[in-house]
Design a protein around this motif. Structure first.
Motif, short mmCIF file in Angstrom:
data_model
loop_
_atom_site.label_atom_id
_atom_site.label_comp_id
_atom_site.label_asym_id
_atom_site.label_seq_id
_atom_site.Cartn_x
_atom_site.Cartn_y
_atom_site.Cartn_z
N THR A 214 0.84 -1.20 0.00
CA THR A 214 0.00 0.00 0.00
C THR A 214 0.87 1.25 0.00
N ALA A 215 1.86 1.29 0.88
CA ALA A 215 2.76 2.45 0.94
C ALA A 215 3.56 2.58 -0.36
N ALA A 216 3.98 1.46 -0.92
CA ALA A 216 4.74 1.49 -2.18
C ALA A 216 3.87 1.99 -3.32
N GLU A 217 2.61 1.55 -3.39
CA GLU A 217 1.73 2.04 -4.44
C GLU A 217 1.47 3.53 -4.27
N TRP B 28 2.23 6.23 -7.06
CA TRP B 28 1.14 7.08 -7.55
C TRP B 28 1.50 8.56 -7.41
N GLU B 29 2.14 8.92 -6.30
CA GLU B 29 2.55 10.31 -6.09
C GLU B 29 3.54 10.73 -7.18
N LYS B 30 4.47 9.86 -7.53
CA LYS B 30 5.40 10.16 -8.62
C LYS B 30 4.67 10.29 -9.95
N TYR B 31 3.75 9.38 -10.21
CA TYR B 31 2.99 9.41 -11.46
C TYR B 31 2.20 10.71 -11.58
N THR B 32 1.51 11.11 -10.53
CA THR B 32 0.70 12.33 -10.61
C THR B 32 1.57 13.58 -10.75
N ARG B 33 2.75 13.56 -10.14
CA ARG B 33 3.68 14.68 -10.29
C ARG B 33 4.18 14.76 -11.73
N TYR C 293 24.24 9.65 -16.41
CA TYR C 293 23.97 8.66 -17.45
C TYR C 293 24.68 9.10 -18.73
N ARG C 294 25.25 8.13 -19.45
CA ARG C 294 25.96 8.41 -20.68
C ARG C 294 25.26 7.82 -21.89
N ASN C 295 24.08 7.23 -21.70
CA ASN C 295 23.40 6.51 -22.77
C ASN C 295 22.26 7.29 -23.43
N GLY C 296 22.15 8.59 -23.14
CA GLY C 296 21.10 9.41 -23.74
C GLY C 296 19.88 9.57 -22.86
N ALA C 297 19.81 8.85 -21.76
CA ALA C 297 18.67 8.95 -20.85
C ALA C 297 18.84 10.16 -19.93
N GLY C 298 17.72 10.62 -19.36
CA GLY C 298 17.80 11.75 -18.45
C GLY C 298 16.60 11.81 -17.52
N PHE C 299 16.70 12.72 -16.55
CA PHE C 299 15.67 12.94 -15.55
C PHE C 299 15.19 14.38 -15.64
N CYS C 300 13.88 14.58 -15.55
CA CYS C 300 13.34 15.93 -15.54
C CYS C 300 13.72 16.61 -14.23
N THR C 301 14.23 17.82 -14.33
CA THR C 301 14.66 18.56 -13.13
C THR C 301 13.48 19.01 -12.28
N HIS C 302 12.26 19.00 -12.84
CA HIS C 302 11.08 19.48 -12.11
C HIS C 302 10.31 18.35 -11.43
N CYS C 303 10.13 17.24 -12.14
CA CYS C 303 9.26 16.19 -11.61
C CYS C 303 9.92 14.83 -11.45
N GLY C 304 11.16 14.69 -11.92
CA GLY C 304 11.87 13.42 -11.78
C GLY C 304 11.57 12.40 -12.86
N LEU C 305 10.78 12.75 -13.90
CA LEU C 305 10.49 11.82 -14.98
C LEU C 305 11.79 11.27 -15.55
N PHE C 306 11.89 9.95 -15.66
CA PHE C 306 13.03 9.31 -16.30
C PHE C 306 12.61 8.97 -17.72
N ALA C 307 13.42 9.37 -18.69
CA ALA C 307 13.11 9.07 -20.09
C ALA C 307 14.38 8.73 -20.84
N SER C 308 14.27 7.79 -21.76
CA SER C 308 15.43 7.44 -22.59
C SER C 308 15.41 8.27 -23.86
N GLY C 309 16.56 8.41 -24.47
CA GLY C 309 16.67 9.10 -25.75
C GLY C 309 16.43 10.60 -25.72
N VAL C 310 16.60 11.24 -24.58
CA VAL C 310 16.35 12.68 -24.51
C VAL C 310 17.60 13.50 -24.82
#
Length: 187
Positions: free
Chosen positions: A69-72, A76-81, A96-113
């Motif tokens: 429950t706590a993990a979900e 969910w808090e990350k997803y809504t952010r 990271y050296r493979n083209g991936a990155g993290f959004c400085t505002h919400c923490g979104l991890f995305a590849s190929g950015v």
């Protein structure tokens, strides 16, 4: 509305846990009460976890906690952010050296950015942006990558010199398993 019209509750952990949050239908969600996490500092710990794989944005979101429950709730808090839509995503590599990155505002991890050449991930031989093979600090594109025996020898030299092979402890463990398979295949 009859019983066939009602949505079926989504579950994880072998149907023992019913999801509490309204995850999108196209979002795969998995989790369990006893996950093992290996850390970069060569440690490990156990935790309950929930991992979500939304289609939009295409990413992985992981929540951990003392219970599923706590993990979900954490996931969910990350997803809504991430999906709040209150900012433009601005990315940083965070090493990271493979083209991936993290959004400085919400923490979104995305590849190929990131363009590999722009962040300095280029083939040691030809200078083309790549993350095909890394040996220590050196990167090689597919065309210029050493063969398996050469890679093994180069990493052994780095280890003997007390230098980083570029694999980390987990990578070293996987490489040792591959070496055992190679030895078994040649026997």
């Amino acid at each position: 509305m009859d019983s066939t019209d009602r949505p079926v509750p989504r579950t994880i952990d072998h149907d023992r846990y019913t999801l509490r949050h309204p995850w999108p239908v196209d979002c795969k969600v998995q989790g369990g009460s006893s996950g093992l996490v290996l850390t970069r500092s060569n440690g490990a710990y156990g935790t309950a976890f929930v991992e979500a794989f939304p289609a939009e944005p295409k990413t992985i979101i992981r929540g951990e906690g003392t219970s599923i429950t706590a993990a979900e709730d954490a996931a969910w808090e990350k997803y809504t952010r991430i999906t709040a839509g209150d900012h433009e995503h601005e990315f940083e590599t965070r090493g990271y050296r493979n083209g991936a990155g993290f959004c400085t505002h919400c923490g979104l991890f995305a590849s190929g950015v990131f363009d590999l050449a722009e962040i300095g991930s280029v083939c040691t031989v030809c200078g083309v942006g790549t993350y095909w093979e890394s040996i220590g600090e050196a990167l090689y594109c597919r065309e210029h990558a050493p063969d398996r025996a050469q890679i093994k020898a180069m990493r052994a030299q780095l280890r003997a010199a007390g230098k980083d092979t570029g694999l980390g402890q987990l990578g070293e463990m996987f490489e040792a398993l591959l070496d055992e398979e190679d030895d078994a295949d040649s026997a």
